[in-house]
Design a protein around this motif. Structure first.
Motif, mmCIF file in Angstrom:
data_model
loop_
_atom_site.group_PDB
_atom_site.id
_atom_site.type_symbol
_atom_site.label_atom_id
_atom_site.label_comp_id
_atom_site.label_asym_id
_atom_site.label_seq_id
_atom_site.Cartn_x
_atom_site.Cartn_y
_atom_site.Cartn_z
ATOM 1 N N UNK A 15 0.800 -1.168 -0.063
ATOM 2 C CA UNK A 15 -0.072 -0.021 0.117
ATOM 3 C C UNK A 15 0.990 1.330 0.104
ATOM 4 N N UNK A 16 0.475 2.313 -0.771
ATOM 5 C CA UNK A 16 1.268 3.366 -0.871
ATOM 6 C C UNK A 16 0.914 4.373 0.125
ATOM 7 N N UNK A 17 -0.414 4.644 0.671
ATOM 8 C CA UNK A 17 -0.858 5.493 1.519
ATOM 9 C C UNK A 17 -0.454 4.967 2.976
ATOM 10 N N UNK A 18 -0.036 5.891 3.876
ATOM 11 C CA UNK A 18 -0.111 5.480 5.230
ATOM 12 C C UNK A 18 -1.342 5.621 5.800
ATOM 13 N N UNK A 19 -1.369 4.583 6.986
ATOM 14 C CA UNK A 19 -2.518 4.522 7.848
ATOM 15 C C UNK A 19 -2.442 4.401 9.391
ATOM 16 N N UNK A 20 -3.464 4.071 9.969
ATOM 17 C CA UNK A 20 -3.374 4.028 11.626
ATOM 18 C C UNK A 20 -3.920 2.643 11.813
ATOM 19 N N UNK A 21 -3.462 2.236 13.108
ATOM 20 C CA UNK A 21 -3.649 0.794 13.293
ATOM 21 C C UNK A 21 -3.925 0.785 14.855
ATOM 22 N N UNK A 22 -5.419 0.813 15.254
ATOM 23 C CA UNK A 22 -5.592 0.510 16.831
ATOM 24 C C UNK A 22 -5.526 -1.032 17.470
ATOM 25 N N UNK A 23 -4.831 -1.124 18.306
ATOM 26 C CA UNK A 23 -4.867 -2.315 19.066
ATOM 27 C C UNK A 23 -4.876 -2.191 20.749
ATOM 28 N N UNK A 24 -6.033 -3.079 20.958
ATOM 29 C CA UNK A 24 -6.437 -3.242 22.261
ATOM 30 C C UNK A 24 -6.196 -4.385 22.785
#
Length: 219
Positions: A15-24
């Motif tokens: 993937x070219x675009x940056x993203x965010x990841x939520x970890x609980x």
């Protein structure tokens, strides 16, 4: 004590675009480019670094599924003790034990100790070997939402489930989903439009909740 981490500016493979990841609590909850920060959440900026899964051993016997955490732990980590512990534990396991763990996995309660006689509505579902009538009911109630989600890639099912988990409280639902309150309200209104049912009506609301429970149970 629960732990929540938000990884920002993450680069995923392919993937070219940056993203965010939520970890609980060690569980990946959401992956999206627009996850907001909230109080009590540890924010980690990866600054475009590649995020990849750790090395794991994919070798897994299917008869082990939903038995993790049952019986004594393998203290030495050796194959010999692993076989020994499994042999000792397997004799004490029941079909109900395996089914209970399967349900807890689906409803996100894997960190809890819940016994079969505490499963409530799910315990009744487990008694039916013929699941076709349950599937028909879930399809009748949720079919339009499921079809819509496949086309529009929305989060209506997740939002509805979280809404019920939060005792039908809009603000708590929005906080848990890292979404704006109005976004949650719009999604719930869309659910009402697609299903022809109202959350304000007790019978309709119960039907939606039961259908959701059955749907996730059958997955």
């Amino acid at each position: 004590m629960s732990s929540t981490k938000l990884f920002k500016n993450v680069r995923l493979k392919g993937q070219k675009e940056l993203t965010s990841i939520l970890v609980e609590d060690g569980v990946f909850k959401r992956i999206s480019a627009d996850l907001p920060e909230r109080a009590g959440c540890e924010v980690i900026d990866l600054q475009g670094q590649l995020f990849i899964p750790p090395y794991v051993d994919p070798h897994m016997h299917l008869d082990y599924v939903f038995t993790a955490g049952l019986g004594e732990e393998n203290g030495s980590g050796t194959l010999f003790e692993g076989i020994q512990r499994w042999s000792e534990s397997k004799g004490h396991m029941t079909v109900e034990t395996s089914k209970t763990n399967a349900v807890l996995e689906h409803i996100g309660r894997t960190n809890e100790i819940v016994f079969y006689d505490q499963m409530g509505f799910y315990r009744m579902l487990m008694t039916y070997e013929n699941t076709a009538p349950m599937k028909r009911f879930a399809d009748e109630v949720l079919g339009e939402i499921i079809a819509y989600e496949k086309k529009a890639h929305t989060q209506l099912m997740e939002t509805m489930w979280t809404y019920f988990e939060c005792d039908c409280n809009l603000q708590r639902t929005a906080d848990k989903l890292f979404s704006h309150k109005n976004t949650v309200k719009y999604r719930l209104q869309r659910v009402e439009q697609l299903t022809g049912r109202s959350f304000a009506d007790r019978f309709d609301s119960q039907e939606l909740y039961n259908a959701l429970m059955i749907y996730y149970y059958l997955q």
